[in-house]
Design an enzyme around this catalytic site. Structure first.
Site, PDB file in Angstrom:
ATOM      1  N   SER A 248       3.492  -1.251  11.444  1.00 58.61           N
ATOM      2  CA  SER A 248       3.647  -0.028  10.553  1.00 58.61           C
ATOM      3  C   SER A 248       3.865  -0.601   8.925  1.00 58.61           C
ATOM      4  O   SER A 248       2.806  -1.382   8.530  1.00 58.61           O
ATOM      5  CB  SER A 248       5.054   0.722  11.019  1.00 58.61           C
ATOM      6  OG  SER A 248       5.318   2.004   9.884  1.00 58.61           O
TER       7      SER A 248
ATOM      8  N   THR B 157      12.395   0.721  17.830  1.00 56.97           N
ATOM      9  CA  THR B 157      12.087   2.217  17.775  1.00 56.97           C
ATOM     10  C   THR B 157      10.650   2.527  17.942  1.00 56.97           C
ATOM     11  O   THR B 157      10.278   3.506  18.117  1.00 56.97           O
ATOM     12  CB  THR B 157      12.933   3.094  16.714  1.00 56.97           C
ATOM     13  OG1 THR B 157      12.476   2.163  15.310  1.00 56.97           O
ATOM     14  CG2 THR B 157      14.176   2.888  17.089  1.00 56.97           C
TER      15      THR B 157
ATOM     16  N   LYS C 202       2.399  -0.708  20.149  1.00 59.73           N
ATOM     17  CA  LYS C 202       3.387   0.269  20.597  1.00 59.73           C
ATOM     18  C   LYS C 202       2.711   1.180  21.558  1.00 59.73           C
ATOM     19  O   LYS C 202       1.324   1.399  21.512  1.00 59.73           O
ATOM     20  CB  LYS C 202       4.079   1.079  19.576  1.00 59.73           C
ATOM     21  CG  LYS C 202       2.967   1.742  18.708  1.00 59.73           C
ATOM     22  CD  LYS C 202       3.758   2.441  17.564  1.00 59.73           C
ATOM     23  CE  LYS C 202       2.721   3.220  16.676  1.00 59.73           C
ATOM     24  NZ  LYS C 202       3.625   3.946  15.665  1.00 59.73           N
TER      25      LYS C 202
ATOM     26  N   ASP D 218       1.764   6.434   9.261  1.00 58.90           N
ATOM     27  CA  ASP D 218       2.730   7.448   9.818  1.00 58.90           C
ATOM     28  C   ASP D 218       3.855   7.883   8.785  1.00 58.90           C
ATOM     29  O   ASP D 218       4.688   8.837   9.099  1.00 58.90           O
ATOM     30  CB  ASP D 218       3.431   6.788  11.339  1.00 58.90           C
ATOM     31  CG  ASP D 218       4.181   5.632  11.066  1.00 58.90           C
ATOM     32  OD1 ASP D 218       4.093   4.993   9.877  1.00 58.90           O
ATOM     33  OD2 ASP D 218       5.149   5.278  11.967  1.00 58.90           O
ATOM     34  N   ARG D 219       3.954   7.215   7.516  1.00 60.84           N
ATOM     35  CA  ARG D 219       4.931   7.583   6.630  1.00 60.84           C
ATOM     36  C   ARG D 219       4.060   8.055   5.494  1.00 60.84           C
ATOM     37  O   ARG D 219       3.030   7.559   5.111  1.00 60.84           O
ATOM     38  CB  ARG D 219       5.778   6.121   6.215  1.00 60.84           C
ATOM     39  CG  ARG D 219       6.621   5.616   7.250  1.00 60.84           C
ATOM     40  CD  ARG D 219       7.614   4.674   7.077  1.00 60.84           C
ATOM     41  NE  ARG D 219       8.184   4.077   8.237  1.00 60.84           N
ATOM     42  CZ  ARG D 219       9.345   3.501   7.726  1.00 60.84           C
ATOM     43  NH1 ARG D 219       9.928   3.217   6.621  1.00 60.84           N
ATOM     44  NH2 ARG D 219      10.081   3.023   8.980  1.00 60.84           N
TER      45      ARG D 219
ATOM     46  N   ASP E 178       1.688   4.067   4.445  1.00 65.71           N
ATOM     47  CA  ASP E 178       1.800   2.731   4.978  1.00 65.71           C
ATOM     48  C   ASP E 178       0.668   2.378   5.749  1.00 65.71           C
ATOM     49  O   ASP E 178      -0.146   3.108   5.853  1.00 65.71           O
ATOM     50  CB  ASP E 178       3.256   2.560   5.671  1.00 65.71           C
ATOM     51  CG  ASP E 178       3.316   3.554   6.929  1.00 65.71           C
ATOM     52  OD1 ASP E 178       2.463   4.422   7.112  1.00 65.71           O
ATOM     53  OD2 ASP E 178       4.059   2.934   7.742  1.00 65.71           O
TER      54      ASP E 178
ATOM     55  N   ASP F 283      -0.137   2.331   9.194  1.00 63.31           N
ATOM     56  CA  ASP F 283      -0.599   2.772   9.853  1.00 63.31           C
ATOM     57  C   ASP F 283      -0.544   4.404   9.667  1.00 63.31           C
ATOM     58  O   ASP F 283      -0.773   5.251  10.606  1.00 63.31           O
ATOM     59  CB  ASP F 283       0.072   2.640  11.340  1.00 63.31           C
ATOM     60  CG  ASP F 283       1.496   3.014  11.345  1.00 63.31           C
ATOM     61  OD1 ASP F 283       2.168   2.900  10.214  1.00 63.31           O
ATOM     62  OD2 ASP F 283       1.854   3.546  12.330  1.00 63.31           O
TER      63      ASP F 283
ATOM     64  N   GLU G 154      14.797  10.314   7.562  1.00 63.59           N
ATOM     65  CA  GLU G 154      14.991   9.832   6.180  1.00 63.59           C
ATOM     66  C   GLU G 154      14.185   9.018   5.559  1.00 63.59           C
ATOM     67  O   GLU G 154      14.100   8.608   4.362  1.00 63.59           O
ATOM     68  CB  GLU G 154      16.530   9.787   6.090  1.00 63.59           C
ATOM     69  CG  GLU G 154      17.012   8.784   6.942  1.00 63.59           C
ATOM     70  CD  GLU G 154      16.459   7.156   6.840  1.00 63.59           C
ATOM     71  OE1 GLU G 154      16.613   6.656   5.561  1.00 63.59           O
ATOM     72  OE2 GLU G 154      16.467   6.470   7.566  1.00 63.59           O
ATOM     73  N   SER G 155      13.524   8.143   6.734  1.00 66.25           N
ATOM     74  CA  SER G 155      12.724   7.173   6.225  1.00 66.25           C
ATOM     75  C   SER G 155      11.523   7.262   6.105  1.00 66.25           C
ATOM     76  O   SER G 155      10.137   6.716   6.115  1.00 66.25           O
ATOM     77  CB  SER G 155      12.699   6.031   7.536  1.00 66.25           C
ATOM     78  OG  SER G 155      12.246   6.495   8.584  1.00 66.25           O
TER      79      SER G 155
END
Length: 538
Positions: free
Chosen positions: A145, A42, A155, A301-302, A297, A299, A385-386
């Site tokens: 990530s 993903t 990616k 993105d979270r 995190d 990169d 949800e992650s």
């Protein structure tokens, strides 16, 4: 949870970075071995050079495949490339630059040779493509990530700025493996001298005032702590503090590819997951020092949100609060703009959406599904949800089409500054209104054959009529929002649901479950989920 989870990393937990990089150049994959092939999940191709799963051959071939793909798609504009702080990211970026330059691709790299968050690359692509150029830009982010330090990741983001869809990644992976099998004869390489500089940081940070109420945060003088967890957001948080005059402290300014300053995750591995209480243990320990404390995190993105009263918020809880706040405080958004969620996210979001009078758009796992809606404004918020999400600017135009942990972290401060209540206090109010759900994800053993069958399972294959004492109201193998296959199954009752999906990396399937009737009922749902799925798989 293991005995050492949440405790500081020890010397024996650290990777040998020199050996990792050496393996990147010295080991050569055999694509007849499945574990050594290029495989896009993903979020791109990931693996470790130690396992001959992320090596120079992989990146050279994948970059050449991306060049051929973008050419076939008529993409002739610049390619923005950024990397995170993992030990394999710099070598992989260098390899990619050699291939891109040799293929006469116009490449833009960080102006300060710094680290670049995933959302900053997405922002750069969209900024260029909105400016009316005759050509279109795309990008590459070199990151695994939140994965452990031994891993690398690579990616591709096409001109829409978000994660490439499965049609693109399947083509790229297939071609990359062909190139490796052919001895890399089709790869062009040259010294990466003809690259251009791009100020990712300046463009992103200066634009934040168009999506977050930075004045309100500054004027409130709330105490903010931001922990980049050794990742690419470090310089961004420093610049955000200085540019907007915030009462913000970067609580950890260390960058080290071994991540020796981290506490161990649930499985005793070093992992930069800001949604994990174990990985965030040292951050949570300082929650009393700040009004809002956040983590990102590698990169960025979270996001992870820590408040003095609740500690680390469950990502589902924060998404529900963010949605309620944003749709009530963004008058520039379209009145018919939907709320995007993945089908394994909390039903609390469904109840918030209904109370707001907004359409819920439920899609399979993967942020790529939100991209079209974010681009045209028909979906104003997309969240997983992650702990990954993004949303629109004040005026309802697209900000990023990839996950952005920085704006979600800043939003927590805006919520406190504008309402006087922390996100966790807002969530407590939601539970009083809608009930308090119990939510958990667990794993169950499955063979490769069982995983393959689960991924293709049809809801009609489920014989059960009840779920933990309640009539089943839906048996889904396709997402309600867009009809796309979910690669698994979701079973729903009035007050509970479970979803089962095969793992892409381990011989297990993942069971996501939630109940609005408490922890004991959740356990019943989980037990029945295993029985229902096992019966369907034979």
């Amino acid at each position: 949870m293991t005995l050492r989870a949440g405790t500081p990393a020890q010397e024996s937990d650290l990777i040998d970075v020199e050996a990792l990089v050496r393996a990147y150049y010295e080991l050569h994959p055999d694509v007849s071995v499945p574990e050594q092939r290029v495989v896009f999940g993903t979020s791109g191709h990931r693996g470790s050079s130690f396992d001959t799963a992320f090596n120079e051959d992989h990146i050279a071939a994948t970059t050449q495949a991306i060049v051929e793909y973008r050419t076939a798609q008529g993409v002739t504009g610049p390619l923005f490339i950024g990397r995170d702080t993992h030990g394999l990211s710099r070598p992989a970026e260098t390899t990619a630059l050699e291939v891109l330059v040799a293929n006469d691709v116009r490449v833009l790299t960080d102006a300060y040779d710094g680290y670049t968050p995933t959302p900053a690359v997405s922002h750069a692509i969209l900024t260029y493509n909105r400016a009316g150029h005759e050509d279109q830009a795309d990008g590459i982010v070199v990151t695994p990530s939140h994965n452990p330090p031994r891993d690398g990741g690579f990616k591709y983001n096409p001109p829409h700025g978000g994660p490439a869809d499965s049609d693109a990644t399947s083509w790229i992976a297939r071609r990359a493996n062909e190139i490796i099998e052919g001895g890399l004869r089709d790869v062009k390489r040259a010294e990466p001298s003809a690259v251009e500089a791009y100020d990712f940081l300046g463009a992103y940070v200066d634009d934040l005032a168009n999506i977050i109420d930075m004045d309100a945060i500054r004027d409130s003088k709330i105490r903010i702590g931001a922990d980049p967890l050794g990742g690419a957001s470090l310089a961004y948080w420093q610049a955000i503090r200085d540019r907007y005059g915030l009462n913000l402290e970067v609580v950890n300014e260390r960058i080290d590819p071994t991540w020796k300053f981290m506490t161990l995750d649930w499985d005793e591995k070093i992992r930069m997951d800001p949604s994990s209480a174990s990985a965030m243990a040292s951050v949570v320990a300082r929650r009393a020092d700040y009004d809002i404390l956040t983590g990102n995190d590698a990169d960025a993105d979270r996001h992870g949100i820590v408040t003095p009263d609740a500690g680390l918020m469950n990502p589902n809880h924060y998404l529900a609060v963010a949605i309620q706040y944003l749709y009530a405080n963004r008058p520039g958004w379209r009145s018919d703009a939907a709320i995007g969620k993945t089908l394994v996210s909390s039903t609390m979001i469904d109840r918030v959406a209904e109370s707001l009078g907004r359409r819920l758009w439920e899609v399979p796992v993967g942020f790529k599904w939100f991209v079209p809606g974010l681009v045209d404004g028909s979906v104003a918020f997309g969240g997983e949800e992650s702990a990954g999400a993004s949303f629109l600017r004040f005026d309802g135009t697209v900000w990023t089409t990839d996950k952005d942990g920085i704006i979600l972290a800043l939003l927590a401060s805006e919520i406190l500054a504008k309402t006087g209540k922390s996100p966790s206090e807002h969530y407590a109010a939601l539970t009083e209104q809608f009930g308090a759900p119990a939510y958990e994800r667990v794993d169950a053993a499955a063979t490769k054959d069982q995983k393959a069958r689960l991924g293709k399972l049809d809801g009609d294959a489920i014989a059960a009529e009840e779920l933990a004492g309640e009539p089943i109201t839906a048996k889904l193998s396709a997402a309600p929002g867009n009809g796309a296959a979910i690669g698994g199954l979701k079973v729903v009752s009035e007050n509970a649901w479970f979803a089962a999906r095969p793992s892409g990396t381990e011989d297990v399937y993942k069971i996501y479950a939630e109940s609005f009737k408490g922890e004991e009922h959740l356990r019943e749902v989980q037990e029945e989920a295993r029985r229902i799925v096992d019966a369907a798989l034979g």
